[in-house]
Motif scaffolding. Sequence first.
Motif, PDB file in Angstrom:
ATOM      1  N   THR A  78       0.850  -1.202   0.000  1.00  0.00           N
ATOM      2  CA  THR A  78       0.000   0.000   0.000  1.00  0.00           C
ATOM      3  C   THR A  78       0.885   1.251   0.000  1.00  0.00           C
ATOM      4  N   HIS A 131       2.137   3.083   2.206  1.00  0.00           N
ATOM      5  CA  HIS A 131       3.305   3.022   3.106  1.00  0.00           C
ATOM      6  C   HIS A 131       4.501   2.337   2.453  1.00  0.00           C
ATOM      7  N   SER A 158      -3.789  13.942   4.154  1.00  0.00           N
ATOM      8  CA  SER A 158      -5.158  13.477   4.369  1.00  0.00           C
ATOM      9  C   SER A 158      -5.610  13.640   5.819  1.00  0.00           C
ATOM     10  N   ASP A 201       5.133  12.877  -1.319  1.00  0.00           N
ATOM     11  CA  ASP A 201       4.035  11.919  -1.124  1.00  0.00           C
ATOM     12  C   ASP A 201       2.810  12.463  -1.853  1.00  0.00           C
TER      13      ASP A 201
END
Length: 386
Positions: free
Chosen positions: A77, A79, A154, A179
Amino acid sequence: MSSRAPPKALLQDMVVPPRQLFGPGPSNMADSIAETQSKSLLGHLHPEFVQIMGDVRLGLQYIFKTDNNYTFAVSGTGHSGMECAMVNLLEPGDRFLVVEIGLWGQRAADLANRMGIEVKKISAPHGKAVPVEDIRKAIAEYKPNLVFVCQGDSSTGVAQPLETIGDACREHGALFLVDTVASLGGTPFAADDLKVDCVYSATQKVLNAPPGLAPISFSDRAIEKIRNRKQRVASFYFDALELGNYWGCDGELKRYHHTAPISTVYALRAALSAIAKEGIDESIQRHKDNAQVLYSALKKNGLEPFVEDEKLRLPCLTTVKVPEGVDWKDVAGKMLTNGTEIAGGLGATVGKIWRIGTFGINSNKTKIENVVELLSNSIKETRSKI
Ligand code: PMP
């Protein structure tokens, strides 16, 4: 010898209710993506699968807006994208500058701490971005080897401006890491123009694919640093040069590295195909237009965005202030009972905000108006209980 009876739960069918996913991710799967999940598996080195991987690389270069050869997807994912970037780009003795506008800067700093890397943070209060001039000054003073910025945090709904940070990095010999897990496809991004050296994302937000792959791209500068490392990358699984070979980025004969999650790669290809058909700039514009729909609907219902400066709002993930005296959890719980997910805060914003994700196919006028209506009704219902 002990023996266990088969678990009773597993003798029943799995329960998966339909859900409208308007939280911070995962978002809903588009039909064209869901269809790919029942296609036959191929071997991970079969020519047809190699072709699909090649298509995915082209799609990722298109949405990251880059010519970088080392553009592929890490199996894992979001990460895993973060870990892959950091274990390859940081070496013992390096200095790491983290721009912190919420949880994801803290997470990057935490990973670096685990690696024994010295970290310096430059932070903004939640709901705000760090002024770019302050970031440039910090780069000039601290002389980091790597600078981390989360484009769309987020946990706060803030979009951090990125312009000119890459120039400062080049000037002072730093690599620039971004990111874009919660922002790619939903707000403007151009890796090469912004002089980004490494960018990663995830499949389950704007792309509307299942979680499980982290698109990533390394510039030639980044690859040069990795090639000239004094120590080998401590992780085999996340070794960018090994992964790059497996994804066909280095022009050499492909070696087995690991078994790619075949079906998830199909899903990513379908997601990239959908974006290619719409156009990446059109997708970004749609998210921007529909964010306006959301802001108007919130206003009409007496609700306020958490990020006051509209220019700093992430168009695909909006944070909303929880009104005084309202139990955010109760409201989110009521909405979920009605089949729609929105989320509460994350990290420091827990209790203060709701987070409404309008990713990909969920960035749609009617759907957004329905979500806000449901939110508003759920608030009224919980208030009438008090
Ligand atoms: N970065 C950001 C900005 C995110 O929003 C998330 C996921 N919410 C991550 C990284 C981590 O992604 P994942 O949960 O897919 O590992």
